[in-house]
Design an enzyme around this catalytic site. Sequence first.
Site, PDB file in Angstrom:
ATOM      1  NE  ARG A  46       2.412   2.350  -6.598  1.00 38.04           N
ATOM      2  CZ  ARG A  46       1.820   2.862  -5.506  1.00 38.04           C
ATOM      3  NH1 ARG A  46       1.405   4.119  -5.502  1.00 38.04           N
ATOM      4  NH2 ARG A  46       1.667   2.128  -4.423  1.00 38.04           N
ATOM      5  CG  HIS A  93      -1.387  -2.360  -3.536  1.00 31.76           C
ATOM      6  ND1 HIS A  93      -0.006  -2.437  -3.619  1.00 31.76           N
ATOM      7  CD2 HIS A  93      -1.656  -1.196  -2.861  1.00 31.76           C
ATOM      8  CE1 HIS A  93       0.524  -1.387  -3.023  1.00 31.76           C
ATOM      9  NE2 HIS A  93      -0.445  -0.626  -2.565  1.00 31.76           N
ATOM     10  CD  GLN A 153      -1.437  -1.351   1.794  1.00 33.79           C
ATOM     11  OE1 GLN A 153      -0.827  -0.415   1.296  1.00 33.79           O
ATOM     12  NE2 GLN A 153      -1.578  -1.471   3.102  1.00 33.79           N
ATOM     13  CG  ASP A 172      -8.269   1.607  -1.717  1.00 36.01           C
ATOM     14  OD1 ASP A 172      -7.694   2.653  -1.359  1.00 36.01           O
ATOM     15  OD2 ASP A 172      -7.965   0.991  -2.763  1.00 36.01           O
ATOM     16  CB  CYS A 178      -4.133   0.538   1.500  1.00 36.99           C
ATOM     17  SG  CYS A 178      -5.213   1.269   0.258  1.00 36.99           S
ATOM     18  NE  ARG A 208       2.938  -1.695   1.746  1.00 37.63           N
ATOM     19  CZ  ARG A 208       2.725  -0.920   0.658  1.00 37.63           C
ATOM     20  NH1 ARG A 208       1.846   0.067   0.708  1.00 37.63           N
ATOM     21  NH2 ARG A 208       3.350  -1.166  -0.474  1.00 37.63           N
TER      22      ARG A 208
HETATM   23  N1   CP Z   1      -0.866   2.287   0.276  1.00 30.89           N
HETATM   24  C1   CP Z   1      -0.040   2.684  -0.714  1.00 30.89           C
HETATM   25  O1   CP Z   1       0.384   1.905  -1.581  1.00 30.89           O
HETATM   26  O2   CP Z   1       0.280   4.000  -0.671  1.00 30.89           O
HETATM   27  P1   CP Z   1       1.161   4.819  -1.727  1.00 30.89           P
HETATM   28  O3   CP Z   1       0.329   5.004  -2.966  1.00 30.89           O
HETATM   29  O4   CP Z   1       1.475   6.096  -1.017  1.00 30.89           O
HETATM   30  O5   CP Z   1       2.394   4.008  -2.043  1.00 30.89           O
HETATM   31  N1  NVA Z   2      -6.794   1.587  -5.049  1.00 27.45           N
HETATM   32  C1  NVA Z   2      -5.833   2.651  -4.843  1.00 27.45           C
HETATM   33  C2  NVA Z   2      -4.751   2.205  -3.910  1.00 27.45           C
HETATM   34  C3  NVA Z   2      -3.753   3.277  -3.587  1.00 27.45           C
HETATM   35  C4  NVA Z   2      -2.660   2.789  -2.684  1.00 27.45           C
HETATM   36  C5  NVA Z   2      -5.270   3.087  -6.174  1.00 27.45           C
HETATM   37  O1  NVA Z   2      -4.944   2.232  -7.002  1.00 27.45           O
HETATM   38  O2  NVA Z   2      -5.156   4.298  -6.401  1.00 27.45           O
END
Ligand code: CP
Ligand code: NVA
Length: 303
Positions: free
Chosen positions: A103, A130, A133, A222, A262, A290
């Site tokens: 990540r 992502h 997701q 989101d 998400c 997930r």
């Molecule tokens: N939806 C998602 O990726 O959540 P987290 O940031 O908690 O991993």
């Molecule tokens: N768009 C959001 C998704 C979090 C799971 C972010 O990147 O923070």
Amino acid sequence: MAKRDLLRITDLSREEIDHLIERTAVLKSRSKKFRTPPLQGKILTLLFEKPSTRTRVSFEAAVLALGGKAIYLSSEHTQISRGEPIGDTAQVLSRYCDGIIFRTHAQARLEEFALNSRVPVLNGLSDRFHPCQILADLFTIQETLGNYQEIRVAYIGDGNNVANSWIEACGRIGFQLALAFPPGYDADREVLKETRDLYPDRISVFSDPRSAVSGADIIYTDVWISMGQEKDEEQVRQTFAGFQVNSELMALAKPGARFLHCLPAHRGWEVTEEVLSGPQSAVLSQAENRLHFQKALLEMFIR
Ligand code: CP
Ligand code: NVA
């Protein structure tokens, strides 16, 4: 066999996505243990440069359930925090394990990491995409509506990593995708063009969220401020006024439409409590899925 990475949805063919969704259903329904656990003897590293609840725990739980071992590394506790180049980190970490879930702040950083890794790299979220997701969300849609092709998805809000992955999913599957972003918050232009070239009549961008949700089966939103993109909150609230998913907006979708997010969600911002916790919301099954989807993904990518 050359190692394979999952950095974005276009790294998978339509057939592979179908297989993953079918396999997710099997893995979700399976209560007995595997005769030979698919990840027996395998070690997966989770390297995270941003916080996470769902992605981290669902991947760790999936690895353990498949018989493997997971090592979680927050980048601030590694030499990355002291400036070690990402390519060096990838070369070293990939000698210790069989796959890495990364990540990170930037898709370019993820690509550089993958280039330097000997083992498969899976995108656990970047600034641009992502994929895990949205692929898992296709399973939730299959489970909820019975298919993920003959559907209309409305994405309302920020043109962020989640929106970009929805656009790529549309390019692979060919469902109807209606997007609505406030001015200045559009999705990635290149990603949008690639999908539009493939399916000009299946993707539309609206300035009015009410037009986007009209006739939709899935309403998706989101956060308005993504991790690493901190902005003036008051300004954001003003810009996004009218883009909140609330009961009035939900009423314009198809009867029986479902709400997905998400998570994490900001109640009173992109969604109201009434919708998030209401009868049309499937966000908790979505979060659970997930785990099941990522088991299928690990089976496919980790050899
Ligand atoms: N939806 C998602 O990726 O959540 P987290 O940031 O908690 O991993
Ligand atoms: N768009 C959001 C998704 C979090 C799971 C972010 O990147 O923070």
